[in-house]
Design a protein around this motif. Structure first.
Motif, PDB file in Angstrom:
ATOM      1  N   TYR A 238     -12.912  92.864  35.427  1.00 38.53           N
ATOM      2  CA  TYR A 238     -11.851  93.849  35.236  1.00 38.53           C
ATOM      3  C   TYR A 238     -12.007  94.484  33.852  1.00 38.53           C
ATOM      4  CZ  TYR A 238      -7.285  96.040  35.629  1.00 38.53           C
ATOM      5  OH  TYR A 238      -6.265  96.960  35.712  1.00 38.53           O
ATOM      6  N   ASN A 239     -11.822  95.800  33.803  1.00 37.10           N
ATOM      7  CA  ASN A 239     -12.084  96.530  32.558  1.00 37.10           C
ATOM      8  C   ASN A 239     -10.876  96.484  31.622  1.00 37.10           C
ATOM      9  OD1 ASN A 239     -13.346  98.014  30.628  1.00 37.10           O
ATOM     10  ND2 ASN A 239     -13.435  99.912  31.799  1.00 37.10           N
ATOM     11  N   THR A 240     -10.725  95.352  30.977  1.00 31.13           N
ATOM     12  CA  THR A 240      -9.713  95.170  29.950  1.00 31.13           C
ATOM     13  C   THR A 240     -10.290  94.220  28.908  1.00 31.13           C
ATOM     14  OG1 THR A 240      -7.365  94.615  29.564  1.00 31.13           O
ATOM     15  CG2 THR A 240      -8.592  93.176  31.034  1.00 31.13           C
ATOM     16  N   ASP A 241      -9.697  94.204  27.726  1.00 26.84           N
ATOM     17  CA  ASP A 241     -10.179  93.343  26.649  1.00 26.84           C
ATOM     18  C   ASP A 241      -9.082  92.386  26.198  1.00 26.84           C
ATOM     19  OD1 ASP A 241     -12.753  94.511  26.438  1.00 26.84           O
ATOM     20  OD2 ASP A 241     -11.892  96.183  25.301  1.00 26.84           O
ATOM     21  N   ILE A 242      -9.498  91.227  25.740  1.00 27.48           N
ATOM     22  CA  ILE A 242      -8.566  90.268  25.140  1.00 27.48           C
ATOM     23  C   ILE A 242      -8.320  90.723  23.705  1.00 27.48           C
ATOM     24  CG2 ILE A 242      -8.165  87.857  24.494  1.00 27.48           C
ATOM     25  CD1 ILE A 242     -10.092  87.059  26.775  1.00 27.48           C
ATOM     26  N   VAL A 243      -7.208  91.390  23.475  1.00 26.76           N
ATOM     27  CA  VAL A 243      -6.889  91.941  22.151  1.00 26.76           C
ATOM     28  C   VAL A 243      -5.725  91.212  21.492  1.00 26.76           C
ATOM     29  CG1 VAL A 243      -7.831  94.218  22.623  1.00 26.76           C
ATOM     30  CG2 VAL A 243      -5.473  93.746  23.228  1.00 26.76           C
ATOM     31  N   GLY A 244      -4.943  90.454  22.266  1.00 25.65           N
ATOM     32  CA  GLY A 244      -3.918  89.611  21.674  1.00 25.65           C
ATOM     33  C   GLY A 244      -4.535  88.344  21.123  1.00 25.65           C
ATOM     34  N   SER A 245      -3.769  87.623  20.321  1.00 33.69           N
ATOM     35  CA  SER A 245      -4.291  86.369  19.765  1.00 33.69           C
ATOM     36  C   SER A 245      -3.142  85.476  19.331  1.00 33.69           C
ATOM     37  CB  SER A 245      -5.220  86.635  18.575  1.00 33.69           C
ATOM     38  OG  SER A 245      -4.501  87.220  17.500  1.00 33.69           O
ATOM     39  N   PHE A 246      -3.483  84.198  19.170  1.00 34.15           N
ATOM     40  CA  PHE A 246      -2.553  83.209  18.610  1.00 34.15           C
ATOM     41  C   PHE A 246      -3.372  82.190  17.843  1.00 34.15           C
ATOM     42  CE2 PHE A 246      -0.836  78.925  18.749  1.00 34.15           C
ATOM     43  CZ  PHE A 246       0.438  79.104  18.218  1.00 34.15           C
ATOM     44  N   THR A 247      -2.937  81.871  16.649  1.00 30.23           N
ATOM     45  CA  THR A 247      -3.554  80.793  15.868  1.00 30.23           C
ATOM     46  C   THR A 247      -2.462  80.025  15.146  1.00 30.23           C
ATOM     47  OG1 THR A 247      -3.894  82.268  13.972  1.00 30.23           O
ATOM     48  CG2 THR A 247      -5.749  81.993  15.493  1.00 30.23           C
ATOM     49  N   CYS A 248      -2.742  78.772  14.875  1.00 26.94           N
ATOM     50  CA  CYS A 248      -1.814  77.939  14.110  1.00 26.94           C
ATOM     51  C   CYS A 248      -2.621  76.873  13.382  1.00 26.94           C
ATOM     52  CB  CYS A 248      -0.758  77.312  15.031  1.00 26.94           C
ATOM     53  SG  CYS A 248      -1.425  76.072  16.180  1.00 26.94           S
ATOM     54  N   ASN A 249      -1.950  75.980  12.708  1.00 29.23           N
ATOM     55  CA  ASN A 249      -2.656  74.951  11.945  1.00 29.23           C
ATOM     56  C   ASN A 249      -3.012  73.737  12.795  1.00 29.23           C
ATOM     57  OD1 ASN A 249       0.363  74.568  11.691  1.00 29.23           O
ATOM     58  ND2 ASN A 249      -0.311  72.589  10.875  1.00 29.23           N
ATOM     59  N   ASP A 250      -2.891  73.849  14.122  1.00 25.91           N
ATOM     60  CA  ASP A 250      -3.255  72.766  15.035  1.00 25.91           C
ATOM     61  C   ASP A 250      -4.287  73.313  16.027  1.00 25.91           C
ATOM     62  OD1 ASP A 250      -3.394  70.867  17.153  1.00 25.91           O
ATOM     63  OD2 ASP A 250      -1.416  70.093  16.592  1.00 25.91           O
ATOM     64  N   GLU A 251      -5.518  72.855  15.922  1.00 24.13           N
ATOM     65  CA  GLU A 251      -6.605  73.401  16.731  1.00 24.13           C
ATOM     66  C   GLU A 251      -6.389  73.182  18.226  1.00 24.13           C
ATOM     67  OE1 GLU A 251      -9.725  75.663  17.538  1.00 24.13           O
ATOM     68  OE2 GLU A 251      -8.819  75.375  15.554  1.00 24.13           O
TER      69      GLU A 251
END
Length: 734
Positions: free
Chosen positions: A325-338
């Motif tokens: 499907y022609n879409t990109d993963i542009v959102g994100s989430f990061t935290c101090n717990d891998e």
């Protein structure tokens, strides 16, 4: 009687929901085919070719192209479409068509247009077979007109054949692909081809059966990586299998270049071939003498491609093509717990691999548009993917309502005549708050609402009944499924899902300026709310009177997220959720969300870690259907089920606290709850640009850096309850 039922279904569905004659094909264009049979056999591949002379090329030439079922298009020897077409069935008796600008590929001389068409030839959980392999083509601009008629050449391609058993399971419309290179029509799609393909004949005018109404493709053409080298290739020391590692679980087509004697079979399949207890698709290539290359065009998915290459064959090159499907993963989430970083990442990867013609439960065993899965998936898309992804859910909404039965009931997966069973709770989830309403509110696109509103009302108020207290009466439907697993309190779950569906219907009634409907729905909601505790509250938990199992953690969660629970009951519900672990990954999303809504962020993270720990310990890039694989999982145990990605939504939406207050995030809230974490950051894509939030906290205070897109307003809710309104720009709060 069965034929009469489906005829009535076709008439009802097409007249009910936004399916109109296209009127954009040239009046002389016809569906054309290469056989004189009344039904085209299963798994048939066909070649079509047309040579046209052009003296002038307009700046734009839109070609309208329809097939049953898929096509590959070359113009002047250049492939310009890799797998066009969509699985058939926007409504009963209807077919999708593509719109492609072919002007950049045309020249002021002789032009060769060539199509390879794959006719699936069978119904499945996501495709309705017309019974005929056909091509419909029309390209018109100023004085230019190219259209499909009996002047085209064509033939059934003899090199494409069926394999022997084992075959893909019955849920799939696709078959295995065998290509016998000894029967290859070399250069048939190239300008210099000197041979003849054969004659074609007219099957039907546009919009006549067996192909029916023509509906424009509502989603983008596929993303195409081109041929790539595998990251790693390992040859099995004790056999003939070459294992080619892929970068992650993805949708691919395998390519090979070999030097071989004639008549040797090379097999191709992925590590996901068994697809969660059932066979998926595979491919075979029968060699001719000498050096040769081949790409099998039917996509399959997995973490590695496996080539079974017998001795005596020299392998020169192995490659793969990723499409999707022609879409990109542009959102994100990061935290101090891998752990949670990886969980969000795998959720996003699983979401992407379950998208193509439709949202799927899984890309290997079924490829089917189960709407319970789609509800979770469309919610994840708003936090992970760009806006092109939203079109897939809207496509699914139209399909769901176009296939509504004359008696008002709804079913999925679809498009399908193989499976037509209603799962009542999945259908309530679909047309309700987390389904149709989330799609409209988060995208800001309510355009589908007028077309589905009457069908939703018919389902809610004619199919469903309420008792004299206003509580919905549980319906058996065709399969009264609430979740995988045990201890499912269907009474409480039914009332919560029904209430949430009324909540969505009320918003749609207000949007459509239907005050009488809105007032009626509001009254029904008030009746449920006023007696909910009387019906279900035991003093320590919510339970149906007739329910005999262990207290259902799902039921407690749904009571909270529906808004039917007063905060004074939160402590008791928390104790239940700390003790009971019955939800599958599908419903665990709502348990996690409920914990955040109760202000229990720390335990929400603890429970999520405990629930997903075993799954995350596997070396895969995608999430499973159940908590384990095979017998340790549910429903067959696939390793790529995006309904398990609920934590993606909740981590961005509740932990970082980013939620829309007005449609399309024009006005949005940021109310973070980090629990035991000290840092968290998220990017949420919107129509106005990316919302970016970076949060840090310690025992004394919380600080935030926030980017508010132009045209939007943010409302920040700090831990002590203070609210601040932020205008567009970058802001630092501490």
């Amino acid at each position: 009687m069965k034929k009469l039922f489906f005829l009535l279904l076709i008439i009802y569905s097409i007249s009910a929901v936004h399916i109109q004659a296209s009127g954009i094909f040239h009046p002389q264009s016809k569906w054309i085919g290469c056989d004189d049979l009344s039904q085209t056999p299963l798994n048939t591949w066909l070649c079509f070719r047309k040579t046209v002379q052009l003296t002038d090329i307009p700046t734009e030439v839109i070609a309208n192209i329809a097939v049953d079922s898929k096509y590959w298009l070359w113009i002047n020897g250049e492939m310009i479409v890799f797998e066009g077409g969509l699985k058939r069935g926007p409504a009963p008796g209807a077919t999708y068509y593509d719109k492609i600008d072919i002007a950049p590929y045309l020249t002021k001389r002789e032009n060769v247009i060539a199509f390879l068409v794959w006719h699936f030839g069978k119904d499945s959980f996501s495709h309705v077979n017309s019974g005929r392999a056909g091509l419909l083509f029309s390209a018109c601009a100023s004085d230019l007109a190219i259209f499909s008629d009996s002047s085209w050449e064509g033939c059934i391609y003899p090199a494409y054949q069926d394999t022997e058993a084992p075959f893909p399971n019955y849920r799939l419309s696709e078959s295995n692909i065998r290509f016998d290179a000894r029967k290859e029509l070399a250069g048939w799609n190239m300008p210099g081809f000197k041979g003849k393909l054969g004659s074609t004949h007219r099957l039907a005018p546009p919009e006549e059966m067996p192909f029916g109404k023509l509906v424009p493709r509502p989603i983008p053409m596929w993303k195409d990586s081109g041929l790539r080298d595998y990251p790693e290739i390992v040859k099995n020391k004790t056999g003939d299998t070459i294992r080619c590692r892929l970068p992650y679980n993805c949708q691919v087509t395998p390519y090979l270049k070999v030097k071989a004697p004639e008549g040797v079979c090379i097999g191709m399949m992925t590590d996901n071939y068994e697809g969660g207890s059932e066979n998926s698709v595979r491919a075979e290539y029968i060699t001719r003498e000498g050096e040769q290359e081949y790409e099998s065009f039917g996509w399959m998915n997995g973490h590695e491609m496996r080539y079974i290459v017998p001795s005596g064959i020299e392998v020169l090159e192995l490659k793969y093509r990723e499409t999707g499907y022609n879409t990109d993963i542009v959102g994100s989430f990061t935290c101090n717990d891998e752990f949670f970083n990886e969980l969000w990442k795998r959720s996003a990867r699983t979401l992407y691999i379950t998208m193509r013609d439709n949202y799927m439960d899984c890309p290997d065993r079924e490829r089917a548009q189960w709407w319970g899965d789609e509800v979770n998936e469309l919610g994840e898309a708003f936090y992970a993917l760009d806006s092109r992804s939203w079109q897939l859910a809207t496509k699914g909404i139209y399909e769901l309502m176009n296939w509504q039965r004359p008696d008002g009931t709804l079913f999925s997966p679809l498009p399908s005549t193989v499976w037509t069973a209603e799962l009542p709770l999945q259908m309530l989830a679909s047309v309700g708050w987390y389904g149709f309403y989330t799609q409209a509110f988060y995208s800001g696109d309510f355009s589908f609402v007028p077309h589905v509103y009457d069908g939703v009302r018919k389902y809610l108020h004619e199919v469903w009944q309420v008792d004299n207290q206003g509580i919905p009466v549980p319906r058996a439907g065709d399969w009264n499924w609430g979740d995988w697993g045990d201890n499912i309190d269907l009474g409480v779950l039914t009332t919560c899902w029904y209430y949430l569906t009324l909540k969505a219907e009320k918003e749609f009634a207000v949007y459509l300026n239907k005050p009488e409907d809105a007032a009626q729905i509001h009254h029904m909601m008030e009746r449920i709310s006023s007696v909910f505790d009387t019906y279900y509250w035991t003093g320590t938990a919510y339970r149906s009177a007739s329910y005999q199992g262990e207290t259902d953690d799902r039921a407690q969660a749904m009571a909270v997220v529906s808004g039917l629970v007063s905060p004074d009951k939160y402590p008791a519900i928390l104790e239940v959720v700390k003790k009971e672990y019955h939800a599958s990954p599908y419903m665990e999303k709502y348990v996690m969300e409920a914990l955040f809504m109760m202000g229990e962020a720390e335990y929400a993270l603890e429970r999520t870690r405990n629930r997903y720990a075993k799954m995350m310990a596997y070396p895969y890039t995608t999430l499973f259907e159940g908590w384990g694989i095979g017998a340790e999982g549910f429903g067959g145990g696939t390793i790529n089920h995006a309904w398990s990605g609920g934590p993606l939504t909740v981590l961005s939406q509740k932990l970082c606290g980013i939620e829309p207050i007005e449609p399309a995030f024009k006005r949005f809230r940021i109310a973070p709850q980090l629990g035991s974490l000290t840092e968290a950051a998220a990017v949420v894509p919107t129509l106005y640009g990316n919302i970016e939030v970076n949060i840090k906290q310690n025992s004394n205070n919380m600080s935030m850096r926030v980017t508010v897109p132009q045209g939007t307003t943010a409302v920040i809710i700090l831990p002590e309850g203070e609210e601040k309104e932020l205008l567009p720009g970058c802001h630092v709060l501490s």
